[in-house]
Design a protein around this motif. Structure first.
Motif, PDB file in Angstrom:
ATOM      1  N   ASP A 103     -41.131 -42.509   2.876  1.00 28.91           N
ATOM      2  CA  ASP A 103     -41.201 -41.382   1.941  1.00 28.91           C
ATOM      3  C   ASP A 103     -42.649 -41.035   1.637  1.00 28.91           C
ATOM      4  OD1 ASP A 103     -38.474 -41.376   1.940  1.00 28.91           O
ATOM      5  OD2 ASP A 103     -38.235 -42.292  -0.030  1.00 28.91           O
ATOM      6  N   ALA A 104     -43.446 -42.077   1.409  1.00 28.59           N
ATOM      7  CA  ALA A 104     -44.849 -41.852   1.088  1.00 28.59           C
ATOM      8  C   ALA A 104     -45.564 -41.139   2.237  1.00 28.59           C
ATOM      9  CB  ALA A 104     -45.549 -43.175   0.773  1.00 28.59           C
ATOM     10  N   ALA A 105     -45.130 -41.428   3.456  1.00 25.90           N
ATOM     11  CA  ALA A 105     -45.772 -40.827   4.626  1.00 25.90           C
ATOM     12  C   ALA A 105     -45.261 -39.411   4.871  1.00 25.90           C
ATOM     13  CB  ALA A 105     -45.536 -41.704   5.855  1.00 25.90           C
ATOM     14  N   GLY A 106     -44.318 -38.966   4.043  1.00 24.87           N
ATOM     15  CA  GLY A 106     -43.850 -37.595   4.177  1.00 24.87           C
ATOM     16  C   GLY A 106     -42.581 -37.434   4.998  1.00 24.87           C
ATOM     17  N   ALA A 107     -41.988 -38.559   5.404  1.00 25.51           N
ATOM     18  CA  ALA A 107     -40.725 -38.455   6.136  1.00 25.51           C
ATOM     19  C   ALA A 107     -39.595 -38.257   5.127  1.00 25.51           C
ATOM     20  CB  ALA A 107     -40.490 -39.714   6.962  1.00 25.51           C
ATOM     21  N   GLN A 108     -38.524 -37.623   5.577  1.00 26.99           N
ATOM     22  CA  GLN A 108     -37.404 -37.362   4.685  1.00 26.99           C
ATOM     23  C   GLN A 108     -36.162 -38.079   5.192  1.00 26.99           C
ATOM     24  OE1 GLN A 108     -37.038 -33.121   3.633  1.00 26.99           O
ATOM     25  NE2 GLN A 108     -39.018 -32.844   4.648  1.00 26.99           N
ATOM     26  N   GLU A 109     -35.488 -38.736   4.263  1.00 27.39           N
ATOM     27  CA  GLU A 109     -34.330 -39.521   4.672  1.00 27.39           C
ATOM     28  C   GLU A 109     -33.068 -38.670   4.761  1.00 27.39           C
ATOM     29  OE1 GLU A 109     -33.443 -42.904   2.205  1.00 27.39           O
ATOM     30  OE2 GLU A 109     -32.090 -43.759   3.707  1.00 27.39           O
ATOM     31  N   LEU A 110     -32.308 -38.923   5.785  1.00 30.65           N
ATOM     32  CA  LEU A 110     -30.966 -38.363   5.907  1.00 30.65           C
ATOM     33  C   LEU A 110     -30.105 -39.490   6.467  1.00 30.65           C
ATOM     34  CD1 LEU A 110     -30.972 -38.010   9.151  1.00 30.65           C
ATOM     35  CD2 LEU A 110     -31.821 -35.732   8.710  1.00 30.65           C
ATOM     36  N   LEU A 111     -28.860 -39.209   6.777  1.00 30.18           N
ATOM     37  CA  LEU A 111     -28.031 -40.246   7.356  1.00 30.18           C
ATOM     38  C   LEU A 111     -27.132 -39.663   8.425  1.00 30.18           C
ATOM     39  CD1 LEU A 111     -27.161 -43.215   7.328  1.00 30.18           C
ATOM     40  CD2 LEU A 111     -25.477 -42.635   5.574  1.00 30.18           C
ATOM     41  N   MET A 112     -27.320 -40.157   9.616  1.00 29.23           N
ATOM     42  CA  MET A 112     -26.481 -39.713  10.732  1.00 29.23           C
ATOM     43  C   MET A 112     -25.402 -40.757  10.975  1.00 29.23           C
ATOM     44  SD  MET A 112     -29.413 -38.173  13.261  1.00 29.23           S
ATOM     45  CE  MET A 112     -30.803 -39.193  12.743  1.00 29.23           C
ATOM     46  N   PRO A 113     -24.309 -40.338  11.620  1.00 30.97           N
ATOM     47  CA  PRO A 113     -23.191 -41.272  11.801  1.00 30.97           C
ATOM     48  C   PRO A 113     -23.472 -42.335  12.862  1.00 30.97           C
ATOM     49  CG  PRO A 113     -22.740 -39.206  12.920  1.00 30.97           C
ATOM     50  CD  PRO A 113     -24.020 -39.001  12.176  1.00 30.97           C
ATOM     51  N   THR A 114     -22.648 -43.362  12.835  1.00 31.67           N
ATOM     52  CA  THR A 114     -22.759 -44.398  13.875  1.00 31.67           C
ATOM     53  C   THR A 114     -22.078 -43.925  15.153  1.00 31.67           C
ATOM     54  OG1 THR A 114     -20.726 -45.400  13.045  1.00 31.67           O
ATOM     55  CG2 THR A 114     -22.801 -46.316  12.238  1.00 31.67           C
ATOM     56  N   ILE A 115     -21.012 -43.153  15.007  1.00 30.85           N
ATOM     57  CA  ILE A 115     -20.256 -42.690  16.175  1.00 30.85           C
ATOM     58  C   ILE A 115     -20.733 -41.290  16.562  1.00 30.85           C
ATOM     59  CG2 ILE A 115     -17.954 -42.199  17.088  1.00 30.85           C
ATOM     60  CD1 ILE A 115     -18.208 -45.081  16.342  1.00 30.85           C
ATOM     61  N   GLN A 116     -21.028 -41.142  17.830  1.00 36.65           N
ATOM     62  CA  GLN A 116     -21.568 -39.867  18.301  1.00 36.65           C
ATOM     63  C   GLN A 116     -20.732 -39.323  19.457  1.00 36.65           C
ATOM     64  OE1 GLN A 116     -25.764 -40.198  19.234  1.00 36.65           O
ATOM     65  NE2 GLN A 116     -26.100 -41.801  17.699  1.00 36.65           N
ATOM     66  N   PRO A 117     -20.744 -37.992  19.635  1.00 36.49           N
ATOM     67  CA  PRO A 117     -20.022 -37.411  20.764  1.00 36.49           C
ATOM     68  C   PRO A 117     -20.808 -37.570  22.067  1.00 36.49           C
ATOM     69  CG  PRO A 117     -21.083 -35.683  19.488  1.00 36.49           C
ATOM     70  CD  PRO A 117     -21.367 -36.966  18.775  1.00 36.49           C
ATOM     71  N   ALA A 118     -20.116 -37.851  23.141  1.00 37.40           N
ATOM     72  CA  ALA A 118     -20.770 -38.047  24.445  1.00 37.40           C
ATOM     73  C   ALA A 118     -21.463 -36.772  24.907  1.00 37.40           C
ATOM     74  CB  ALA A 118     -19.738 -38.486  25.479  1.00 37.40           C
ATOM     75  N   GLU A 119     -20.868 -35.658  24.534  1.00 37.09           N
ATOM     76  CA  GLU A 119     -21.373 -34.340  24.898  1.00 37.09           C
ATOM     77  C   GLU A 119     -22.901 -34.203  24.748  1.00 37.09           C
ATOM     78  OE1 GLU A 119     -20.463 -30.454  22.436  1.00 37.09           O
ATOM     79  OE2 GLU A 119     -18.635 -31.430  23.185  1.00 37.09           O
ATOM     80  N   LEU A 120     -23.404 -34.611  23.571  1.00 35.85           N
ATOM     81  CA  LEU A 120     -24.838 -34.473  23.321  1.00 35.85           C
ATOM     82  C   LEU A 120     -25.651 -35.299  24.312  1.00 35.85           C
ATOM     83  CD1 LEU A 120     -25.144 -34.635  19.434  1.00 35.85           C
ATOM     84  CD2 LEU A 120     -25.463 -32.649  20.922  1.00 35.85           C
ATOM     85  N   TRP A 121     -25.114 -36.448  24.636  1.00 38.49           N
ATOM     86  CA  TRP A 121     -25.843 -37.333  25.550  1.00 38.49           C
ATOM     87  C   TRP A 121     -25.774 -36.822  26.983  1.00 38.49           C
ATOM     88  CZ3 TRP A 121     -28.120 -42.312  24.427  1.00 38.49           C
ATOM     89  CH2 TRP A 121     -28.207 -42.559  23.038  1.00 38.49           C
ATOM     90  N   ARG A 122     -24.773 -36.025  27.265  1.00 41.48           N
ATOM     91  CA  ARG A 122     -24.715 -35.411  28.604  1.00 41.48           C
ATOM     92  C   ARG A 122     -25.787 -34.327  28.696  1.00 41.48           C
ATOM     93  NH1 ARG A 122     -18.717 -35.917  28.221  1.00 41.48           N
ATOM     94  NH2 ARG A 122     -18.206 -37.745  29.475  1.00 41.48           N
ATOM     95  N   GLU A 123     -26.056 -33.686  27.551  1.00 37.48           N
ATOM     96  CA  GLU A 123     -27.092 -32.647  27.546  1.00 37.48           C
ATOM     97  C   GLU A 123     -28.468 -33.216  27.871  1.00 37.48           C
ATOM     98  OE1 GLU A 123     -27.609 -29.557  24.596  1.00 37.48           O
ATOM     99  OE2 GLU A 123     -25.638 -30.087  23.767  1.00 37.48           O
ATOM    100  N   SER A 124     -28.749 -34.372  27.301  1.00 37.89           N
ATOM    101  CA  SER A 124     -30.073 -34.964  27.536  1.00 37.89           C
ATOM    102  C   SER A 124     -30.106 -35.722  28.851  1.00 37.89           C
ATOM    103  CB  SER A 124     -30.435 -35.908  26.391  1.00 37.89           C
ATOM    104  OG  SER A 124     -29.641 -37.083  26.470  1.00 37.89           O
ATOM    105  N   GLY A 125     -28.955 -35.941  29.429  1.00 33.32           N
ATOM    106  CA  GLY A 125     -28.900 -36.682  30.683  1.00 33.32           C
ATOM    107  C   GLY A 125     -28.793 -38.180  30.507  1.00 33.32           C
ATOM    108  N   ARG A 126     -28.745 -38.611  29.236  1.00 35.16           N
ATOM    109  CA  ARG A 126     -28.762 -40.058  29.041  1.00 35.16           C
ATOM    110  C   ARG A 126     -27.368 -40.702  29.061  1.00 35.16           C
ATOM    111  NH1 ARG A 126     -32.717 -42.661  24.715  1.00 35.16           N
ATOM    112  NH2 ARG A 126     -31.763 -41.243  23.213  1.00 35.16           N
ATOM    113  N   TYR A 127     -26.328 -39.854  29.041  1.00 32.22           N
ATOM    114  CA  TYR A 127     -24.992 -40.464  29.016  1.00 32.22           C
ATOM    115  C   TYR A 127     -24.790 -41.315  30.265  1.00 32.22           C
ATOM    116  CZ  TYR A 127     -20.051 -41.131  28.081  1.00 32.22           C
ATOM    117  OH  TYR A 127     -18.830 -41.696  27.805  1.00 32.22           O
ATOM    118  N   ASP A 128     -25.297 -40.820  31.371  1.00 31.73           N
ATOM    119  CA  ASP A 128     -25.164 -41.592  32.613  1.00 31.73           C
ATOM    120  C   ASP A 128     -26.285 -42.606  32.770  1.00 31.73           C
ATOM    121  OD1 ASP A 128     -22.847 -40.250  33.427  1.00 31.73           O
ATOM    122  OD2 ASP A 128     -24.044 -38.561  34.136  1.00 31.73           O
ATOM    123  N   ASP A 129     -27.471 -42.282  32.233  1.00 31.36           N
ATOM    124  CA  ASP A 129     -28.623 -43.163  32.430  1.00 31.36           C
ATOM    125  C   ASP A 129     -28.554 -44.440  31.609  1.00 31.36           C
ATOM    126  OD1 ASP A 129     -29.535 -41.242  34.059  1.00 31.36           O
ATOM    127  OD2 ASP A 129     -31.087 -40.467  32.706  1.00 31.36           O
TER     128      ASP A 129
END
Length: 480
Positions: A103-129
């Motif tokens: 926080d002091a460094a200017g970052a802002q906290e949020l919370l993302m889920p533990t479970i993610q859709p594969a779709e996004l990882w296919r976009e980056s190419g990492r689902y297979d990698d």
RNA sequence: CGGGGCGUAGCUCAGCCUGGUAGAGCGCCAGCUUUGGGAGCUGGAUGCCGGAGGUUCGAAUCCUCUCGCCCCGACCA
């Protein structure tokens, strides 16, 4: 489905608001606050603290053994642990320090889920990698999901959906969340678990110069974060690995039982980041240059033949990696089409950085760096309690009265105290206190009471001193 | 994923080779005596011997399969 609709017909939506049902909107907005004396009584006779006298066979390294023996964690399956009350307190304390510095460094906290859709990882190419390390799940609708091993894709998706203008940059967003990496061979307790708590931050900047500033801020934040936990961390130039990018530092904590062999200039031992007055808003490049000038390399990077440090100044030691920062460039923003509009309406692909801290690993790292034969020695900033109060003779009325009274006094003074009120033998109580490693121990026994004193022991130095209860209180107050 | 090891009481482990009604220490429960660095005595509870199948009159023990956990290596916040 039918029954669900029926339910909503029966109970119109507005009745789902509690205030409309019970008239709570008129209730005063004061929450019940129990008196201090009732709040979180931490008496060992009722506290859930399963201590082990012997070393469990499966635990090989000291932090793992001590965490099990001190009742901090229990294993659920390979590389997966439950955190018991004492361990969770430490985890929370570490988390709080990480959070405060981010926080002091200017970052802002949020919370993302533990479970993610594969779709996004296919976009980056990492689902297979990504390979077998990623735990893949299929939900009831046959959608491919995964338990997140990291969050670049998800944060980039959030970014692109919500940030459209160059005016909104720079941004640094972080969260502290459980990750899962299906390690082939988990080991060393929470040091290398499959499930682990990690702080990961992601920065988005308009250009390289700005990205560099974001990187430098995290560089400073990391040094400070670890120092506040009583750890000396040394930034070492690192491989970027599968995450990508071309600028990266690992933060290594020196500990005899550390996993990696590291080499550094002995001058590192003299450095004190907390003495530095540099501010996050300053130009941090001179700071960065200064703190990367001294030699430091992991075994993989170290080359004895070409080492710039003279042999007498070279320190060979063991180390634990507690954090790593990466400059990512446009590795994710570009393929995922995360762009913002520039001043002239042009599309700008932000430069990204990512910054990880192994929060649960830090618990083990701190123990590796701070223990003795009797048990853990917690730095006060992360200690599960400030002090342990030992009633040496629970069956004795005078001892018990004096202990109870002192416990109340300590609590009222805001000193977080674990009160050992069990009817155990003296030796067993001392051993338990040393094992769980609270910074201070206050011993109330019949011998001292006759002289009107209690014994205060400093866990780290082992120094014991008799003093009145009042002096003891002041001593602890001054220390915390 | 390659190599090795181990699953017996809450914990540490013996018993297995050579089959014959399940053991120790610590811990736990009760009582008494103790009480300044893991107390003593007496009494007590606790086990699908990881699971399944097989051999046998009989299996913790022998055989097969399987699951789990640990260690070394490669990999890793």
């Amino acid at each position: 489905m039918r029954s669900r609709l029926d339910f909503f017909r029966k109970f119109p939506t507005k009745l789902n608001f509690l205030s409309e049902i019970s008239g709570m909107d008129r209730a005063p907005r004061v929450f019940y606050s129990p008196p201090l004396s009732k709040r979180g009584l931490m008496r060992l006779s009722t506290y859930f603290l399963p201590l082990l006298r012997e070393n469990p066979a499966e635990a090989q390294i000291v932090s793992h053994r001590l965490m099990l023996r001190a009742g901090m964690i229990r294993q659920s399956s390979a590389g997966i642990y439950s955190w018991l009350p004492l361990g969770l307190r430490v985890l929370h304390n570490i988390e709080a320090i990480v959070r405060a510095e981010q926080d002091a460094a200017g970052a802002q906290e949020l919370l993302m889920p533990t479970i993610q859709p594969a779709e996004l990882w296919r976009e980056s190419g990492r689902y297979d990698d990504y390979g077998e390390e990623m735990l893949r799940i299929r939900d009831r609708h046959d959608r491919d999901m995964l338990y997140g091993p990291t969050n670049e894709e998800l944060i980039t998706d959030i970014f692109r959906q919500n940030i459209k203008s160059y005016r909104d940059l720079p941004k640094n967003l972080y969260h502290i969340q459980w990750k899962f990496r299906d390690e082939v061979r988990p080991r060393f307790g929470v040091m290398r678990g499959r499930e682990f708590l990690m702080k990961d931050a992601y920065s988005f900047d308009l250009d390289l110069a700005s990205a560099r500033r974001s990187y430098n801020k995290m560089f400073l934040a990391y040094l400070r974060t670890f120092a506040r936990m009583g750890l000396k961390s040394i930034p070492m130039r690192a491989d970027t690995g599968p995450i990508g990018g071309d600028l990266s530092h690992e933060f290594i904590v020196l500990a005899d039982t550390g996993e990696s062999q590291v080499y550094c200039d002995k001058a590192w031992l003299e450095t004190d980041i907390l003495a530095s007055t540099v501010d996050y808003d300053d130009d941090l490049q001179p700071f960065f240059d200064q703190w990367t000038r001294l030699y430091a390399a992991t075994e993989e990077k170290h080359d004895a033949a070409n080492c710039s440090v003279p042999a007498d100044r070279l320190l060979a030691a063991r180390g634990i990696e507690v954090g790593q920062i990466f400059f990512l460039g446009t590795k994710y923003s570009k393929p995922m089409n995360a762009v913002v509009a520039g001043p002239n309406g042009e599309q700008i692909v932000p430069e990204m950085g990512c910054y990880g801290i192994g929060v649960s690993r830090l618990v083990a790292a701190i123990i590796e760096a701070s223990h003795d034969d009797a048990g853990i020695i917690w730095p006060k900033s992360v200690a599960p309690f400030d002090a342990g109060l030992v009633n040496l003779r629970a069956g004795d009325a005078a001892c018990t009265d004096a202990s109870d009274a002192l416990y109340q006094t300590l609590r009222n003074a805001g000193i977080d105290t674990l009160y050992d009120d069990r009817a155990e033998s003296a030796g067993a109580k001392f051993a338990a206190m040393d094992l769980i490693g609270l910074p201070w121990q206050i011993v109330v026994g019949p011998r001292g009471l006759q002289k009107g004193v209690v014994e205060v022991k400093n866990r780290r130095t082992g120094q014991r001193e008799d003093m009145t209860a009042e002096t003891a209180l002041n001593r602890l107050r001054a220390a915390s």
